[in-house]
Scaffold this active site. Sequence first.
Site, mmCIF file in Angstrom:
data_model
loop_
_atom_site.group_PDB
_atom_site.id
_atom_site.type_symbol
_atom_site.label_atom_id
_atom_site.label_comp_id
_atom_site.label_asym_id
_atom_site.label_seq_id
_atom_site.Cartn_x
_atom_site.Cartn_y
_atom_site.Cartn_z
ATOM 1 N N HIS A 170 -162.652 5.653 -67.509
ATOM 2 C CA HIS A 170 -161.858 6.583 -68.312
ATOM 3 C C HIS A 170 -161.854 6.156 -69.772
ATOM 4 C CE1 HIS A 170 -158.989 3.345 -67.763
ATOM 5 N NE2 HIS A 170 -158.728 3.658 -66.517
HETATM 6 P P1 TYD Z 1 -155.989 3.619 -62.913
HETATM 7 O O1 TYD Z 1 -155.929 4.096 -64.321
HETATM 8 O O2 TYD Z 1 -156.890 4.379 -61.978
HETATM 9 O O3 TYD Z 1 -156.414 2.093 -62.866
HETATM 10 P P2 TYD Z 1 -157.748 1.403 -63.453
HETATM 11 O O4 TYD Z 1 -157.971 1.980 -64.802
HETATM 12 O O5 TYD Z 1 -157.426 -0.035 -63.483
HETATM 13 O O6 TYD Z 1 -158.868 1.671 -62.535
HETATM 14 O O7 TYD Z 1 -154.508 3.572 -62.345
HETATM 15 C C1 TYD Z 1 -154.209 3.562 -60.973
HETATM 16 C C2 TYD Z 1 -152.888 4.290 -60.756
HETATM 17 O O8 TYD Z 1 -151.807 3.604 -61.386
HETATM 18 C C3 TYD Z 1 -152.907 5.700 -61.310
HETATM 19 O O9 TYD Z 1 -152.246 6.545 -60.376
HETATM 20 C C4 TYD Z 1 -152.087 5.622 -62.561
HETATM 21 C C5 TYD Z 1 -151.131 4.468 -62.296
HETATM 22 N N1 TYD Z 1 -150.770 3.703 -63.501
HETATM 23 C C6 TYD Z 1 -149.475 3.754 -63.990
HETATM 24 O O10 TYD Z 1 -148.600 4.458 -63.448
HETATM 25 N N2 TYD Z 1 -149.155 3.024 -65.092
HETATM 26 C C7 TYD Z 1 -150.064 2.257 -65.737
HETATM 27 O O11 TYD Z 1 -149.745 1.597 -66.750
HETATM 28 C C8 TYD Z 1 -151.425 2.212 -65.238
HETATM 29 C C9 TYD Z 1 -152.461 1.392 -65.904
HETATM 30 C C10 TYD Z 1 -151.706 2.953 -64.113
#
Ligand code: TYD
Length: 134
Positions: free
Chosen positions: A51
């Site tokens: 992302h």
């Molecule tokens: P995600 O962005 O997919 O993690 P990564 O970038 O590490 O692969 O996040 C996983 C889940 O956690 C998603 O449902 C969003 C949630 N989340 C939060 O609620 N707060 C946060 O600060 C982060 C980073 C994720």
Amino acid sequence: MGELLRKVTFPELGDERGNLVVIEGAKDVPFEIKRAFFIYGSDDTVVRGCHANRQSEFVLINVAGTSKVMVTDGDRKEIVELNHPRDGVYIPRMMWKEMYDFSPDSVLMVLASTHYDGTEYIRDYDEYLKEIKK
Ligand code: TYD
């Protein structure tokens, strides 16, 4: 390191009792820290991230173990291995990022300039390319 990623090295105040690494917002990282989270229990079969963030800036630090970070601006691409608790990498806004190759003991700490807001994420690469090339 190249033009997309900036390496940051944190002050280490260790002595004979062990190591102490300090990270102060707006001093040791180029923003006030509003959020910290960390990722562990990932392995070398998963790719995380995938992302870009319209607003958030990040600093990533492997406080234990190792992982790799790939960033691209749709044009150039850089990869860095995070492998020391004193070393971080700064990721500016609007950079596509992927984290992978986590060692079994990897604890990847992320410092962010924002509180979480899911609407500032771009999770589709084609959508990212459209926005970045505007
Ligand atoms: P995600 O962005 O997919 O993690 P990564 O970038 O590490 O692969 O996040 C996983 C889940 O956690 C998603 O449902 C969003 C949630 N989340 C939060 O609620 N707060 C946060 O600060 C982060 C980073 C994720």
